[in-house]
Design a protein around this motif. Structure first.
Motif, short mmCIF file in Angstrom:
data_model
loop_
_atom_site.label_atom_id
_atom_site.label_comp_id
_atom_site.label_asym_id
_atom_site.label_seq_id
_atom_site.Cartn_x
_atom_site.Cartn_y
_atom_site.Cartn_z
N MET A 157 0.84 -1.19 0.00
CA MET A 157 0.00 0.00 0.00
C MET A 157 0.88 1.25 0.00
SD MET A 157 -3.11 1.00 2.54
CE MET A 157 -2.18 0.77 4.01
N ARG A 158 1.89 1.29 0.86
CA ARG A 158 2.73 2.48 0.93
C ARG A 158 3.46 2.71 -0.37
NH1 ARG A 158 4.70 0.54 6.46
NH2 ARG A 158 5.56 -0.93 5.03
N ALA A 159 4.05 1.65 -0.94
CA ALA A 159 4.84 1.83 -2.15
C ALA A 159 3.94 2.29 -3.30
CB ALA A 159 5.54 0.53 -2.50
N ARG A 160 2.78 1.70 -3.42
CA ARG A 160 1.87 2.06 -4.50
C ARG A 160 1.38 3.49 -4.35
NH1 ARG A 160 -3.63 1.82 -5.78
NH2 ARG A 160 -4.22 1.19 -3.71
N ARG A 161 1.14 3.91 -3.15
CA ARG A 161 0.59 5.24 -2.91
C ARG A 161 1.67 6.31 -2.71
NH1 ARG A 161 -5.40 5.08 -1.87
NH2 ARG A 161 -5.77 2.95 -2.42
N LEU A 165 -10.58 -2.49 6.81
CA LEU A 165 -9.76 -3.46 6.08
C LEU A 165 -9.53 -4.68 6.97
CD1 LEU A 165 -7.02 -1.07 4.67
CD2 LEU A 165 -9.02 -1.97 3.46
N ASP A 166 -9.82 -5.84 6.43
CA ASP A 166 -9.54 -7.10 7.13
C ASP A 166 -8.16 -7.55 6.65
OD1 ASP A 166 -9.24 -9.72 7.98
OD2 ASP A 166 -11.31 -10.27 7.55
N THR A 167 -7.16 -7.43 7.53
CA THR A 167 -5.79 -7.71 7.11
C THR A 167 -5.49 -9.20 6.97
OG1 THR A 167 -4.91 -7.63 9.37
CG2 THR A 167 -4.94 -5.56 8.11
N SER A 168 -6.47 -10.05 7.23
CA SER A 168 -6.29 -11.47 6.96
C SER A 168 -6.76 -11.81 5.54
CB SER A 168 -7.04 -12.33 7.99
OG SER A 168 -8.44 -12.15 7.86
N GLN A 169 -7.28 -10.81 4.84
CA GLN A 169 -7.76 -10.97 3.47
C GLN A 169 -6.87 -10.17 2.51
OE1 GLN A 169 -10.35 -13.12 2.94
NE2 GLN A 169 -10.21 -13.43 5.14
N ASP A 170 -7.10 -10.28 1.21
CA ASP A 170 -6.32 -9.57 0.19
C ASP A 170 -6.54 -8.06 0.33
OD1 ASP A 170 -5.61 -8.22 -2.23
OD2 ASP A 170 -5.66 -10.12 -3.29
N LEU A 171 -5.50 -7.33 0.72
CA LEU A 171 -5.62 -5.88 0.94
C LEU A 171 -5.81 -5.12 -0.37
CD1 LEU A 171 -2.97 -5.25 3.73
CD2 LEU A 171 -5.45 -5.32 3.93
N GLN A 172 -5.13 -5.53 -1.43
CA GLN A 172 -5.25 -4.78 -2.69
C GLN A 172 -6.69 -4.78 -3.19
OE1 GLN A 172 -3.01 -2.81 -3.93
NE2 GLN A 172 -1.62 -3.40 -2.31
N ALA A 173 -7.36 -5.92 -3.10
CA ALA A 173 -8.75 -6.00 -3.54
C ALA A 173 -9.63 -5.08 -2.68
CB ALA A 173 -9.25 -7.44 -3.47
N GLN A 174 -9.38 -5.05 -1.38
CA GLN A 174 -10.16 -4.20 -0.49
C GLN A 174 -9.92 -2.71 -0.79
OE1 GLN A 174 -10.48 -5.65 3.75
NE2 GLN A 174 -8.81 -6.95 3.01
N LEU A 175 -8.68 -2.36 -1.05
CA LEU A 175 -8.35 -0.96 -1.35
C LEU A 175 -8.96 -0.52 -2.68
CD1 LEU A 175 -4.66 -0.85 -0.12
CD2 LEU A 175 -6.61 0.38 0.87
#
Length: 162
Positions: free
Chosen positions: A1-5, A149-159
């Motif tokens: 997330m940080r690198a992408r943003r 955000l559920d950090t046990s799931q795919d974060l990119q999809a949630q974002l």
């Protein structure tokens, strides 16, 4: 997330230890976790975030923000300065949190030393129940900034859904 943003990531753990004058890799004692030190830490965290945001940087304030007063301080400062704000509430099931906390730090090889150099946080699995009990739910005013955000799931999809 940080690198992408491309955001600057400021951790409350680092700010707290800096203010206390202790090395990042050293475990803080009880004097580092007083209500006064917590207030000082969050005020400095928000101040740094506002200063950087006003310079045009995207900023992530990485902290527990478990109390409405702490979140309110950040929201108020952002609104006063015209800074766009989003609250990313990261959570996971308790067994996942407990396992991550147990994995995060290893027994110390010396007084106050952390072996896992990837993490500077002092929180342990032993503190999980206490931290969860102190949590104050989001107010109606905070919810307009909130993304869960559920950090046990795919974060990119949630974002991407935001």
């Amino acid at each position: 997330m940080r690198a992408r943003r491309g955001a600057i990531h400021i951790r409350s753990d680092a700010v707290r230890k800096h203010l206390a004058g202790i090395p990042l890799r050293q475990r803080g004692g009880p004097e580092v976790y007083t209500p006064e030190m917590t207030d000082k830490t969050y005020r400095r965290l928000v101040q740094l975030g506002v200063e950087l945001a006003l310079e045009g940087y995207s900023v992530i304030l990485d902290a527990k923000f478990d109390r409405q007063a702490l979140r309110g301080m950040a929201i108020e400062q952002a609104q006063q300065c015209g800074i766009p704000l989003r609250i990313l509430y990261c959570h996971a099931p308790e067994p996942v949190l407990r396992e991550r906390l147990q994995r995060r730090t290893l027994p110390s090889s010396g007084p106050g030393e952390l072996l896992n150099v990837a993490d500077i946080a002092d929180a342990t699995a032993d503190l999980l129940a206490q931290q969860q009990a102190q949590w104050q739910d989001f107010s109606e005013g905070e919810r307009r900034f909130l993304q869960v955000l559920d950090t046990s799931q795919d974060l990119q999809a949630q974002l991407q859904r935001s």
